[in-house]
Design a protein around this motif. Structure first.
Motif, PDB file in Angstrom:
ATOM      1  N   LEU A  75     -22.973  -6.601  -6.106  1.00 24.33           N
ATOM      2  CA  LEU A  75     -21.981  -6.967  -5.272  1.00 24.33           C
ATOM      3  C   LEU A  75     -21.165  -7.898  -5.318  1.00 24.33           C
ATOM      4  O   LEU A  75     -20.074  -8.317  -4.820  1.00 24.33           O
ATOM      5  N   ASP A  76     -21.486  -8.872  -6.296  1.00 23.87           N
ATOM      6  CA  ASP A  76     -20.711 -10.218  -6.699  1.00 23.87           C
ATOM      7  C   ASP A  76     -19.719 -10.063  -7.648  1.00 23.87           C
ATOM      8  O   ASP A  76     -19.060 -10.741  -8.278  1.00 23.87           O
ATOM      9  N   GLU A  77     -19.671  -8.816  -8.193  1.00 25.18           N
ATOM     10  CA  GLU A  77     -18.682  -8.594  -9.278  1.00 25.18           C
ATOM     11  C   GLU A  77     -17.265  -7.901  -9.063  1.00 25.18           C
ATOM     12  O   GLU A  77     -17.254  -7.420  -7.670  1.00 25.18           O
TER      13      GLU A  77
END
Length: 541
Positions: A539-541
């Protein structure tokens, strides 16, 4: 015609299966009744016991914590809702219509609107049908009841009221307790604190010629407590110039030990502790399941553990296993501490983002149908113990083995702790961590043994082991960073905890399905986990 018949059969099957899709293996109503009968048999003539359900607790704003029943109330009733009262009489009572009864369960009233939001309530008829009470009433009837508590020789309640509940209205626990206090004439100032009671007993039982010893105790306690420092009777006893005057204040202190009330705060605590520390066959079945679920959770984490995982993720795997087996809750906040975090005995933040190559101490327990396990394993995140980790781990294991061997009928419950301390002190000395076996240190700061059951720290008298007690054995060594020893030991924390059943044939380790030996842990960690291929999107990309 055939389609209609098939649809009818499907509807009937779904209806039947739907009605059965809730747990049915709670303690039976017969169990709770038998426990009430045992307690009643211990009560003196013309006495009454009053036990309250837990209140709802607020989490934030308009959100409450998940309700959890008071264990003593549940033990005696089986009722799993808030806003209830059990009134237990030593002898039969007769109602105005001639009905004979010796107990009343007051429950929260059925309310369609409240039940639409928060789920079905048992109500009066449910309490009679499912819990087996012949006399059940709505809680509001307790508030309006004519029970004359002052007419009884003894009124037993479960300790002092903490008054830590909100007034939600509608015959809630706040109103029930308030009503009882008024009817019974309860005043918290009638009762001495434990510290004051301890000192008053010392004064009352010590001959005047030895008063100097008591004054030393008073002064020591007064330095830590304003309650003792400002106590008028104790100060007058201390300052009395003659033995006669000292005797006068000694007698006044003796009288103060006997509150002028029929309310007793200790009878229920003492007798329920005695009852609860010995488990029945029905209790053992549920408690054993809670323990086995917890042990299997430890095994699954051993297989799934990877250095990149977080403490929170590991906690989640444990708790997923609990839910998979139908356990309602965790018995206490889960402890997953990697490295130096394991040195914090009740570490519950579990927020280290990577466990790396540390040891990970995992102290968790499933709660199944009200019964709570307490199982701890400490494992290397890398899958292999370093020499230093293994040395400390094996020492704790040896201490635990020495303690478990003493879980035999008639043995003092202090004996396992003493045996474990001897092993650990000798081992720490051999490793050079302490300078002598008699050195006082804080590397093992807790005891080894406590009862489990409806509470993770179940009540008990802690005398000698008896058949069908279930007691933990949990030695540990904790060497926090900055300790006065070689740095190679810093950050190593190990606790091994198992739940031991005391039997005529010797101790039975209920959590033995989870490996404890260091080499067996490494073998378990080498196994493939069903979660190895469980990868979520980043979810951090």
């Amino acid at each position: 015609m055939k389609i209609s018949k098939v649809l009818f059969i499907l509807f009937f099957v779904v209806s039947i299966s739907g009605s059965a899709q809730t747990p049915t293996d709670y303690l039976s109503s017969e169990f709770h009744k038998e426990r009430r009968d045992v307690l009643r048999a211990k009560m003196p003539k013309n006495s009454v016991a009053v036990v309250f359900a837990n209140p709802l607790r607020n989490r934030a704003n308009d959100v409450d914590y998940v309700f959890h029943q008071d264990p003593n109330f549940y033990y005696l009733t089986g009722y799993r809702e808030p806003n209830g009262v059990l009134v237990l009489f030593s002898e039969d009572q007769t109602s105005e219509d001639g009905t004979t009864y010796n107990e009343i369960l007051y429950v929260q009233k059925r309310d369609p609107r409240a039940e639409q939001w928060n789920g079905k309530r048992l109500g009066v008829e449910g309490a009679k049908k499912e819990l087996g009470f012949k006399m059940a009433m709505n809680a509001s009837e307790f508030v309006n009841s004519s029970i004359d508590f002052k007419s009884f020789d003894k009124v037993f309640i479960d300790g002092k009221f903490k008054d830590d509940y909100r007034d939600l209205g509608g015959a809630d626990v706040f109103d029930l307790v308030k009503s009882f206090k008024m009817k019974a004439g309860y005043n918290p100032n009638m009762f001495l604190s434990r510290m004051k009671e301890y000192i008053y007993n010392n004064v009352a039982q010590t001959p005047i010629e030895s008063h100097a010893n008591v004054i030393n105790i008073i002064d020591r306690m007064a330095s830590r407590s304003s309650e003792i420092k400002n106590d008028e009777l104790l100060n007058k006893y201390k300052s009395a110039k003659t033995d006669e005057l000292k005797k006068e204040y000694q007698q006044k202190i003796s009288l103060a030990l006997k509150p002028k009330t029929n309310i007793d705060l200790t009878f229920l605590q003492s007798n329920l502790a005695t009852m609860r520390e010995i488990k029945t066959a029905e209790e053992l079945k549920l408690l054993t399941k809670a323990v086995r679920i917890s042990a299997i959770g430890q095994n699954e984490v051993m297989k799934a553990m990877k250095p990149h995982m977080s403490e929170t993720e590991l906690q989640g795997i444990h708790e997923f296993v609990y839910k998979k087996y139908g356990a309602e809750y965790e018995g206490y906040p889960s402890i997953v501490g990697a490295g130096n975090n394991g040195c914090i005995l009740h570490y519950i933040e579990n927020n280290k983002t990577k466990v790396g190559n540390d040891l990970v101490l995992m102290d968790l327990g499933a709660e199944y149908r009200g019964f709570t396990a307490d199982v701890t394993r400490t494992i290397p995140a890398s899958g292999k113990f370093t020499p230093e980790q293994k040395a400390i781990y094996d020492l704790v294991y040896e201490a635990q083995e020495a303690g478990i061997a003493l879980y035999t009928i008639g043995t003092s419950m202090q004996a396992p702790n003493q045996a474990a301390r001897k092993v650990i002190n000798e081992g720490l000395f051999k490793l050079g961590i302490i300078k002598s076996v008699d050195e006082r240190h804080n590397y093992f700061p807790h005891g080894t043994s406590h009862h489990i059951g409806l509470d993770v720290h179940d009540p008990g008298n802690y005398g000698n082991f008896e058949e069908n007690m279930v007691v933990t054995m949990e030695p540990g060594i904790y060497i926090p960073e900055g300790s006065n020893c070689d740095k190679k030991w810093w950050g190593i924390a190990v606790r091994i905890e198992d739940d031991i059943l005391v039997t005529k044939k010797g101790p039975v380790n209920l959590s033995g399905e989870s490996p404890r030996k260091s080499d067996e842990i490494e073998k378990m960690m080498a196994k493939k986990s069903i979660l190895d291929d469980f990868v979520l999107p980043n979810l951090d990309e």
